[in-house]
Scaffold this active site. Sequence first.
Site, PDB file in Angstrom:
ATOM      1  N   GLU A 153      30.075   6.730 -23.176  1.00  0.00           N
ATOM      2  CA  GLU A 153      29.492   7.306 -24.470  1.00  0.00           C
ATOM      3  C   GLU A 153      28.346   8.049 -24.156  1.00  0.00           C
ATOM      4  O   GLU A 153      27.212   7.986 -25.064  1.00  0.00           O
ATOM      5  CB  GLU A 153      29.552   6.310 -25.690  1.00  0.00           C
ATOM      6  CG  GLU A 153      31.048   5.965 -26.039  1.00  0.00           C
ATOM      7  CD  GLU A 153      31.139   5.283 -27.187  1.00  0.00           C
ATOM      8  OE1 GLU A 153      32.291   5.321 -28.006  1.00  0.00           O
ATOM      9  OE2 GLU A 153      30.189   4.651 -28.029  1.00  0.00           O
ATOM     10  N   GLU A 196      39.402   4.352 -25.609  1.00  0.00           N
ATOM     11  CA  GLU A 196      39.018   3.098 -26.692  1.00  0.00           C
ATOM     12  C   GLU A 196      39.779   3.648 -27.795  1.00  0.00           C
ATOM     13  O   GLU A 196      39.186   4.215 -28.776  1.00  0.00           O
ATOM     14  CB  GLU A 196      37.540   2.850 -26.717  1.00  0.00           C
ATOM     15  CG  GLU A 196      36.865   2.680 -25.617  1.00  0.00           C
ATOM     16  CD  GLU A 196      35.548   2.173 -25.826  1.00  0.00           C
ATOM     17  OE1 GLU A 196      35.054   2.077 -27.111  1.00  0.00           O
ATOM     18  OE2 GLU A 196      34.683   2.382 -24.995  1.00  0.00           O
TER      19      GLU A 196
HETATM   20  C1  GLA Z   1      32.098   2.073 -28.403  1.00  0.00           C
HETATM   21  C2  GLA Z   1      31.740   1.410 -26.938  1.00  0.00           C
HETATM   22  C3  GLA Z   1      32.457   0.194 -26.595  1.00  0.00           C
HETATM   23  C4  GLA Z   1      32.181  -0.902 -27.784  1.00  0.00           C
HETATM   24  C5  GLA Z   1      32.769  -0.241 -28.915  1.00  0.00           C
HETATM   25  C6  GLA Z   1      32.795  -1.063 -30.071  1.00  0.00           C
HETATM   26  O1  GLA Z   1      33.153   2.608 -28.232  1.00  0.00           O
HETATM   27  O2  GLA Z   1      32.224   2.336 -25.859  1.00  0.00           O
HETATM   28  O3  GLA Z   1      31.744  -0.428 -25.407  1.00  0.00           O
HETATM   29  O4  GLA Z   1      30.959  -1.114 -28.077  1.00  0.00           O
HETATM   30  O5  GLA Z   1      32.106   1.123 -29.242  1.00  0.00           O
HETATM   31  O6  GLA Z   1      33.273  -2.254 -30.042  1.00  0.00           O
END
Ligand code: GLA
Length: 591
Positions: free
Chosen positions: A158, A234
């Site tokens: 991210e 994700e």
């Molecule tokens: C983001 C991050 C993950 C985690 C999620 C929430 O997507 O990339 O590592 O922190 O949020 O659980």
Amino acid sequence: MSTFRLGERDFLLDGEPFRILSGALHYFRVHPAYWADRIHKARLLGLNTIETYVAWNAHELVRGEWSWDDGLDLGRFLDLVAAEKMHAIVRPGPYICAEWDNGGLPGWLSADPDVSVRRSEPRYLAEVTRYLQRVHEVVAPRQIERGGPVVLVQIENEYGAYSDDADYLRTLVEVTRRAGITVPLTTVDQPQDDMLAAGSLPELHRTASFGSRSRERLATLRRHQPGGPLMVMEYWDGWFDDWAGPHHVTDAGEAARDLDDLLSTGASVNLYMFHGGTNFGFTSGANHHESYAPIVTSYDYDAPLDEAGDPTAKYWAFREVIASYTEIPEERPAPPHPAPALTGSFDQVADLALVAERLGHWTRHEDPPTMDALGRFRGLTYYRTRVDPVRPARLELGEVRDRALAFVDGAPVGSWTRGDACAIDLAPGSAEMTLLVEDLGRVDYGPLIGEPKGVIGPARLEGRIHGGWEALPVRLELFDELLEAVGFVATGGKATPFGVPVFRIGTIVVDEPADLFLDTAGWGKGSVWINGFALGRFWHVGPQRTLYVPAPILRPGANQVLVLELEPGPGPALRTVPHPVLGGTAPVNHA
Ligand code: GLA
């Protein structure tokens, strides 16, 4: 040997379209004796891939002291994925977020204030290069083209939510390729135009992270990734919990309908999490949006497989959905059964301050040093100073990160949590003022990654700088050393006139090792070890009221329980209960 490529609209496995149905499972959050079981249960859900992050600071908490031991044996974990005939996705960061201490970045990286993380900064990049080379010595030979399970490797995490340094991303790609990684490289970003634009490079394959409104989010992703397969790296099927907050859950039926909607688009998916596991020891991170919010010990995540590795209603609901898209094995994981309810007892107690003095020594400083300046990146540190006001006076500290207990001549005078004004009113006369400061987890998201812990800034007595401090870190990480010190100091009677902070030593007798849930309801605040394995923190603010005890750390007969008790509760009763208590639930809104 097989190949794995990006096609025009699909992933291509040996040239044929292939949909990734993956589940996130962090090896560093699960006891290694259970890895095979959790991976197998992922396959029984109909998944074909396991995704894991790599947590740099789990492997190299102290600079230069690298470990691949036991629960950190990534190679063995990937081999177990292969043995289950599944594929693997590896996301080595170097930053991973993941509600993990400092988002996986070692504290020592940013101890030098001139080193800035997650950008093209030469000293940071030199360390990252070393780190990635090391990780890929394990990952590269396990890529699909070399007969292993690994089909994708992610660059950063991210990144578009943090910055836009394309040179940094380019360097990570170069280092990764030079380390022998030949599979497609991906990035992940939240489905916002600015983030998707800043978080990747044309030569990387963009994926997204979200937990609802799949079609709309995939359309946003498509604008930024015009070719190739769509993938939700994700798909948030649950959520994490903060201390003093609720236990977050998502409705199983609704989550399954969402998943169905997502799968109906043809996109590939990684369930975040398939099985969350536990933030054992002192590994949980924290968020800081409006205020500091440390993460609890459990990383159950309300995932399909719960913290103890048992299938939940969400598991069965997802299995039904997945079965309508792919063939799934007939075998079903065994239903959970209640854990044994056992009682034990505490028989000895040891004053924490005396234990700390046996494990280290006080060092002198003009102003209170940060934990980082002391070379400490987790746990607790004592600070002390002498004060000698001639009239009633107020001693003020800058900030404590993240919680402090204050004592005057050994008597507790208060506690502060980060953000509180830290002031003590002193009576005239000479006194020793002591602080015990706890790092509750480093921030894992946003600009505060890498910030120092401990006491921040100089102290002031009646507004004037008060110098002359000593500091003593509490060395908790070498268990044998810790136990010896505790044993030396322990008594059968009262350890301190005030009851805390102490270590309590107890025993719990087990017939046959089974997973247990240690009942911490009624306990104050602290940490627990069983047979030297660091289970994690407990805190009366909840929501979590039990600690998960994996069976492989137990042995038949007497098991040693060590509790660090920082704040008193109604009384230390030692018992285990049949079911986990993660707290009053609240639905999470992934809108
Ligand atoms: C983001 C991050 C993950 C985690 C999620 C929430 O997507 O990339 O590592 O922190 O949020 O659980």
